[in-house]
Motif scaffolding. Structure first.
Motif, short mmCIF file in Angstrom:
data_model
loop_
_atom_site.label_atom_id
_atom_site.label_comp_id
_atom_site.label_asym_id
_atom_site.label_seq_id
_atom_site.Cartn_x
_atom_site.Cartn_y
_atom_site.Cartn_z
N MET A 1 -55.95 15.77 45.57
CA MET A 1 -56.41 16.88 46.68
C MET A 1 -55.72 17.81 46.82
O MET A 1 -54.49 17.92 46.59
CB MET A 1 -56.31 15.68 47.89
CG MET A 1 -57.13 16.53 49.22
SD MET A 1 -56.87 15.52 50.69
CE MET A 1 -58.39 14.58 50.82
N ASN A 2 -56.53 18.93 47.07
CA ASN A 2 -56.12 20.22 47.07
C ASN A 2 -54.98 20.22 48.62
O ASN A 2 -55.41 19.70 49.34
CB ASN A 2 -57.13 21.29 47.59
CG ASN A 2 -56.67 22.55 47.67
OD1 ASN A 2 -55.62 23.05 47.56
ND2 ASN A 2 -57.78 23.49 47.44
N GLU A 3 -53.73 20.90 48.08
CA GLU A 3 -52.92 21.14 49.24
C GLU A 3 -53.23 21.67 50.59
O GLU A 3 -52.98 21.28 51.70
CB GLU A 3 -51.65 21.75 48.64
CG GLU A 3 -50.39 21.79 49.37
CD GLU A 3 -49.78 20.28 49.62
OE1 GLU A 3 -49.30 19.94 50.65
OE2 GLU A 3 -49.83 19.72 48.73
N ASN A 4 -54.16 22.63 50.36
CA ASN A 4 -54.77 23.34 51.74
C ASN A 4 -55.47 22.50 52.39
O ASN A 4 -55.58 22.40 53.70
CB ASN A 4 -55.47 24.71 51.21
CG ASN A 4 -54.47 25.81 50.88
OD1 ASN A 4 -53.50 25.94 51.39
ND2 ASN A 4 -54.72 26.64 50.34
N LEU A 5 -56.41 21.76 51.72
CA LEU A 5 -57.35 20.58 52.44
C LEU A 5 -56.45 19.48 52.95
O LEU A 5 -56.80 19.21 54.17
CB LEU A 5 -58.11 20.40 51.23
CG LEU A 5 -59.19 19.10 51.88
CD1 LEU A 5 -60.01 19.84 52.99
CD2 LEU A 5 -60.16 18.64 50.76
N LYS A 6 -55.23 19.30 52.38
CA LYS A 6 -54.54 17.95 52.89
C LYS A 6 -53.75 18.71 54.57
O LYS A 6 -53.71 17.88 55.33
CB LYS A 6 -53.25 17.77 51.90
CG LYS A 6 -53.69 16.76 50.98
CD LYS A 6 -52.52 16.60 49.89
CE LYS A 6 -52.07 15.26 49.59
NZ LYS A 6 -51.27 15.26 48.61
N THR A 7 -53.48 19.92 54.14
CA THR A 7 -52.75 20.37 55.44
C THR A 7 -53.58 20.61 56.51
O THR A 7 -53.62 20.44 57.67
CB THR A 7 -52.13 21.87 54.91
OG1 THR A 7 -51.07 21.64 54.11
CG2 THR A 7 -51.45 22.48 56.25
N THR A 8 -55.05 21.21 56.40
CA THR A 8 -56.07 21.32 57.25
C THR A 8 -56.69 19.87 57.80
O THR A 8 -56.42 19.84 59.01
CB THR A 8 -57.03 21.92 56.47
OG1 THR A 8 -56.88 23.32 56.19
CG2 THR A 8 -58.19 22.14 57.66
N THR A 9 -56.56 18.94 57.04
CA THR A 9 -56.82 17.48 57.66
C THR A 9 -55.77 17.03 58.23
O THR A 9 -56.09 16.31 59.33
CB THR A 9 -57.28 16.55 56.28
OG1 THR A 9 -58.43 17.20 55.36
CG2 THR A 9 -57.67 15.34 56.73
N LYS A 10 -54.54 17.22 58.00
CA LYS A 10 -53.32 16.76 58.67
C LYS A 10 -53.65 17.44 60.08
O LYS A 10 -53.31 16.98 61.25
CB LYS A 10 -52.31 17.08 57.97
CG LYS A 10 -50.93 16.61 58.73
CD LYS A 10 -49.56 17.00 57.89
CE LYS A 10 -48.45 17.49 58.94
NZ LYS A 10 -47.47 17.96 58.03
N ASN A 11 -53.65 18.85 60.14
CA ASN A 11 -53.62 19.70 61.35
C ASN A 11 -54.70 19.19 62.24
O ASN A 11 -54.34 19.21 63.55
CB ASN A 11 -53.60 21.08 60.94
CG ASN A 11 -52.13 21.72 60.61
OD1 ASN A 11 -51.37 20.91 60.76
ND2 ASN A 11 -52.22 22.61 60.00
N LEU A 12 -55.88 19.09 61.65
CA LEU A 12 -57.16 18.76 62.63
C LEU A 12 -56.74 17.29 63.23
O LEU A 12 -57.22 17.07 64.32
CB LEU A 12 -58.51 18.53 61.45
CG LEU A 12 -58.81 20.00 61.26
CD1 LEU A 12 -59.97 19.89 60.36
CD2 LEU A 12 -59.46 20.73 62.41
N THR A 13 -56.23 16.24 62.34
CA THR A 13 -56.11 15.09 63.03
C THR A 13 -54.93 15.11 64.14
O THR A 13 -55.06 14.48 65.05
CB THR A 13 -55.45 13.95 61.94
OG1 THR A 13 -56.66 14.18 60.76
CG2 THR A 13 -55.36 12.73 62.26
N LEU A 14 -53.90 15.69 63.80
CA LEU A 14 -52.78 16.11 64.88
C LEU A 14 -53.31 16.71 65.94
O LEU A 14 -53.01 16.25 67.18
CB LEU A 14 -51.48 16.62 64.10
CG LEU A 14 -50.70 15.89 63.18
CD1 LEU A 14 -49.81 16.95 62.52
CD2 LEU A 14 -49.99 14.84 63.87
N SER A 15 -54.06 17.55 65.67
CA SER A 15 -54.68 18.16 66.97
C SER A 15 -55.65 17.58 67.86
O SER A 15 -55.58 17.53 68.98
CB SER A 15 -55.41 19.51 66.61
OG SER A 15 -54.74 20.73 65.81
N ALA A 16 -56.41 16.61 67.28
CA ALA A 16 -57.11 15.60 67.69
C ALA A 16 -56.24 14.72 68.93
O ALA A 16 -56.62 14.27 70.11
CB ALA A 16 -58.19 14.72 67.05
N MET A 17 -55.18 14.36 67.97
CA MET A 17 -54.20 13.35 68.90
C MET A 17 -53.66 14.11 70.04
O MET A 17 -53.59 13.59 71.07
CB MET A 17 -53.11 13.08 67.91
CG MET A 17 -52.14 12.01 68.40
SD MET A 17 -50.62 11.84 67.58
CE MET A 17 -49.85 13.53 67.93
#
Length: 192
Positions: A1-17
């Motif tokens: 998986m692309n590193e930028n996509l991983k970071t974006t997914t992580k940030n979106l998930t954390l932001s929702a939390m």
């Protein structure tokens, strides 16, 4: 998986939390506005979101949180409280994330610098928005109202933020969930 996509997914998930946490934390104050104004439970997740996920996420979550909470639970009241808080919390997330992200060393000192700068900026924005919103209705927003709302009534919450946010950040660092690191230097040379 692309590193930028991983970071974006992580940030979106954390932001929702963080958004969910900000919607739920005020229930600890029993929905009593005076206690909420003193302990500032919605501020903590916004600061953490800006510091951990970055200023863009912190600003968006900060803006959305009081408006969503007002629509879902009726507290804070939409006008003028939730409207002015939306700009205040967006400023907290933006300023804390921006200053911390730009810090040469992301350490406790940089953390406190970014939190304090965000607190001052957010409270100034809150005051300006209150003046505008209350001016629209023909009400006045006095210097005494600003000082009481921004600082005097909020002293317990400010103390909680200055203790709890660095504690959480250090705990997350120790568990390896976030890393304090030396920020990359921005090139100041111009191509020519």
């Amino acid at each position: 998986m692309n590193e930028n996509l991983k970071t974006t997914t992580k940030n979106l998930t954390l932001s929702a939390m963080f958004l969910a946490l900000g919607l739920v934390l005020p229930f600890l104050t029993g929905q009593i506005q005076q206690i909420g104004n003193m302990l500032l439970p919605m501020h903590l997740p916004v600061f953490l979101c800006g510091l951990i996920c970055g200023w863009k996420y912190g600003a968006v979550i900060g803006f959305m949180m009081p408006l969503m909470r007002s629509m879902l639970f009726g507290m804070p009241k939409l006008f003028p409280s939730a409207c002015s808080m939306a700009f205040e919390l967006a400023t907290y997330g933006l300023v804390a994330g921006l200053i911390y992200g730009m810090s040469h060393w992301q350490c406790i000192r940089a953390l406190y610098r970014s939190i304090i700068a965000a607190m001052v900026a957010g409270r100034a924005v809150w005051g300006i928005v209150q003046i505008i919103l209350l001016g629209i209705t023909g009400s006045r927003f006095t210097w005494q109202m600003f000082m009481a709302g921004a600082f005097l009534n909020a002293i317990p919450g400010i103390i909680v933020q200055l203790i709890l946010i660095p504690t959480v950040m250090v705990a997350l660092h120790r568990t390896g969930l976030i890393r304090f690191h030396q920020a990359e230097k921005v090139s100041t040379t111009t191509e020519g």
